[in-house]
Design an enzyme around this catalytic site. Structure first.
Site, PDB file in Angstrom:
ATOM      1  N   LYS A  57       0.828  -1.204   0.000  1.00 37.02           N
ATOM      2  CA  LYS A  57       0.000   0.000   0.000  1.00 37.02           C
ATOM      3  C   LYS A  57       0.867   1.260   0.000  1.00 37.02           C
ATOM      4  CE  LYS A  57      -2.416  -1.306   3.697  1.00 37.02           C
ATOM      5  NZ  LYS A  57      -2.041  -2.707   3.992  1.00 37.02           N
TER       6      LYS A  57
ATOM      7  N   ARG B  95     -10.305   0.222   8.386  1.00 34.50           N
ATOM      8  CA  ARG B  95      -9.996  -1.201   8.497  1.00 34.50           C
ATOM      9  C   ARG B  95     -11.146  -1.987   9.104  1.00 34.50           C
ATOM     10  NH1 ARG B  95      -3.920  -0.777   8.643  1.00 34.50           N
ATOM     11  NH2 ARG B  95      -3.078  -2.756   9.256  1.00 34.50           N
TER      12      ARG B  95
ATOM     13  N   ARG C 170      11.118  -8.305   5.367  1.00 30.85           N
ATOM     14  CA  ARG C 170      11.148  -6.836   5.323  1.00 30.85           C
ATOM     15  C   ARG C 170      11.977  -6.253   6.469  1.00 30.85           C
ATOM     16  NH1 ARG C 170       5.681  -3.254   5.167  1.00 30.85           N
ATOM     17  NH2 ARG C 170       5.366  -3.965   7.320  1.00 30.85           N
TER      18      ARG C 170
ATOM     19  N   ARG D  85      10.611  -4.841  12.049  1.00 27.51           N
ATOM     20  CA  ARG D  85       9.518  -4.361  12.887  1.00 27.51           C
ATOM     21  C   ARG D  85       9.051  -5.481  13.793  1.00 27.51           C
ATOM     22  NH1 ARG D  85       5.101  -1.421   9.078  1.00 27.51           N
ATOM     23  NH2 ARG D  85       3.705  -2.719  10.316  1.00 27.51           N
TER      24      ARG D  85
ATOM     25  N   ARG E 166      -1.962 -10.871  11.894  1.00 29.55           N
ATOM     26  CA  ARG E 166      -2.435  -9.694  11.154  1.00 29.55           C
ATOM     27  C   ARG E 166      -3.271 -10.112   9.944  1.00 29.55           C
ATOM     28  NH1 ARG E 166       3.171  -7.310   9.991  1.00 29.55           N
ATOM     29  NH2 ARG E 166       2.171  -5.586   8.895  1.00 29.55           N
TER      30      ARG E 166
HETATM   31  P1  ADP Z   1       0.165  -3.277   7.897  1.00 28.31           P
HETATM   32  O1  ADP Z   1      -0.773  -2.701   6.873  1.00 28.31           O
HETATM   33  O2  ADP Z   1       1.486  -3.606   7.319  1.00 28.31           O
HETATM   34  O3  ADP Z   1      -0.450  -4.329   8.767  1.00 28.31           O
HETATM   35  P2  ADP Z   1       0.232  -0.787   9.345  1.00 28.31           P
HETATM   36  O4  ADP Z   1       1.529  -0.096   9.425  1.00 28.31           O
HETATM   37  O5  ADP Z   1      -0.826  -0.237   8.461  1.00 28.31           O
HETATM   38  O6  ADP Z   1       0.582  -2.276   8.994  1.00 28.31           O
HETATM   39  O7  ADP Z   1      -0.398  -0.943  10.801  1.00 28.31           O
HETATM   40  C1  ADP Z   1       0.341  -1.464  11.876  1.00 28.31           C
HETATM   41  C2  ADP Z   1      -0.558  -1.705  13.079  1.00 28.31           C
HETATM   42  O8  ADP Z   1      -1.185  -0.462  13.475  1.00 28.31           O
HETATM   43  C3  ADP Z   1      -1.740  -2.633  12.816  1.00 28.31           C
HETATM   44  O9  ADP Z   1      -1.374  -3.981  12.968  1.00 28.31           O
HETATM   45  C4  ADP Z   1      -2.739  -2.168  13.876  1.00 28.31           C
HETATM   46  O10 ADP Z   1      -2.403  -2.656  15.154  1.00 28.31           O
HETATM   47  C5  ADP Z   1      -2.526  -0.672  13.887  1.00 28.31           C
HETATM   48  N1  ADP Z   1      -3.425   0.019  12.935  1.00 28.31           N
HETATM   49  C6  ADP Z   1      -3.074   0.684  11.790  1.00 28.31           C
HETATM   50  N2  ADP Z   1      -4.157   1.179  11.161  1.00 28.31           N
HETATM   51  C7  ADP Z   1      -5.231   0.816  11.925  1.00 28.31           C
HETATM   52  C8  ADP Z   1      -6.649   1.002  11.815  1.00 28.31           C
HETATM   53  N3  ADP Z   1      -7.186   1.692  10.789  1.00 28.31           N
HETATM   54  N4  ADP Z   1      -7.435   0.477  12.793  1.00 28.31           N
HETATM   55  C9  ADP Z   1      -6.929  -0.204  13.843  1.00 28.31           C
HETATM   56  N5  ADP Z   1      -5.607  -0.429  13.996  1.00 28.31           N
HETATM   57  C10 ADP Z   1      -4.760   0.076  13.064  1.00 28.31           C
END
Ligand code: ADP
Ligand code: ZN
Length: 215
Positions: free
Chosen positions: A13, A88, A127, A160, A171
């Site tokens: 993304k 999400r 990664r 990470r 996830r």
């Molecule tokens: P990825 O898309 O690689 O899983 P992100 O960097 O987008 O990772 O998000 C990392 C973490 O941040 C998620 O696993 C979650 O815990 C939290 N997070 C990010 N965006 C949201 C969201 N819109 N709602 C709830 N938790 C979120």
């Protein structure tokens, strides 16, 4: 240009958002980046979100929605935005609809990045990221010249916490349960476009063509 990128973790993304910004001026708003920044600064929402992030579960909807309400009110979001990692959940999608209608605007498209779970696990477990500038590396074909040191800024290159396989699997499960249903939500509104995301990163070019056709 007001668009949402939906896709499992590791679908690319962030890469796609950067490619879109080359042709359409828009703010790239990543909830993951905003949260990690809050964690680093030790803010109250950061401290609350951290335990969810480390275990691979979603942070609470109200925390995320409040954070995004503030972010979308900032000046740079007015010309356009690319939302990466938000919404999400259905509750977040409904809240976003309300925020946008109060700003008297709406969405142009929702791009759904398709990739298999096994490709995600392969990508994310290799990664590595620079903690200072966010540059992305991987153990397969893009390691920093000096192990653990960022080529562009000299910062520390690390894995990470949530890029370890058990957390990646968690996830993915969360994605399928909570986020995948949003495709139906946006399909009903006629906004959904699907894009194959399993190819190498230079699929961004192909993606741009798809995007031009879609909007
Ligand atoms: P990825 O898309 O690689 O899983 P992100 O960097 O987008 O990772 O998000 C990392 C973490 O941040 C998620 O696993 C979650 O815990 C939290 N997070 C990010 N965006 C949201 C969201 N819109 N709602 C709830 N938790 C979120
Ligand atoms: Zn760096």
């Amino acid at each position: 240009m007001k668009i949402i990128l939906i896709g499992p973790p590791g679908a690319g993304k962030g890469t796609q958002a950067a490619a879109i910004r080359e042709i359409y001026p828009a703010a790239h708003i990543s909830t993951g980046d905003l949260l990690r920044d809050n964690v680093r600064r030790g803010t109250v929402p950061g401290l609350e979100a951290r335990r969810y992030m480390d275990s691979g579960s979603l942070a609470p909807d109200d925390l995320i929605i409040n954070m995004m309400k503030d972010r979308l009110a900032e000046d740079d979001a007015r010309i356009g935005f690319i939302l990466d990692g938000f919404p999400r959940t259905t509750a977040q999608a409904e809240a976003l609809d309300a925020i946008l209608s109060s700003m008297q605007t709406g969405l142009d498209a929702v791009l759904m990045l398709d990739i298999s779970d096994e490709d995600v696990v392969r990508r994310l477990s290799g990664r590595r990221v620079c903690v200072s500038c966010g540059a992305i590396y991987n153990t397969v074909n893009r390691s920093p010249e000096k192990e653990g040191v960022c080529d562009s800024c000299g910062g520390a290159v690390i894995q990470r916490n949530d890029d370890h396989e058990p957390v990646i699997r968690r996830r993915l499960a969360v994605y399928h349960a909570d986020t995948a249903p949003l495709t139906a939500y946006y399909d009903k509104k006629g906004l959904l476009r699907r894009i194959g995301a399993s190819e190498a990163p230079d699929a961004a070019l192909l993606f741009l063509e798809t995007l031009k056709g879609a909007i």
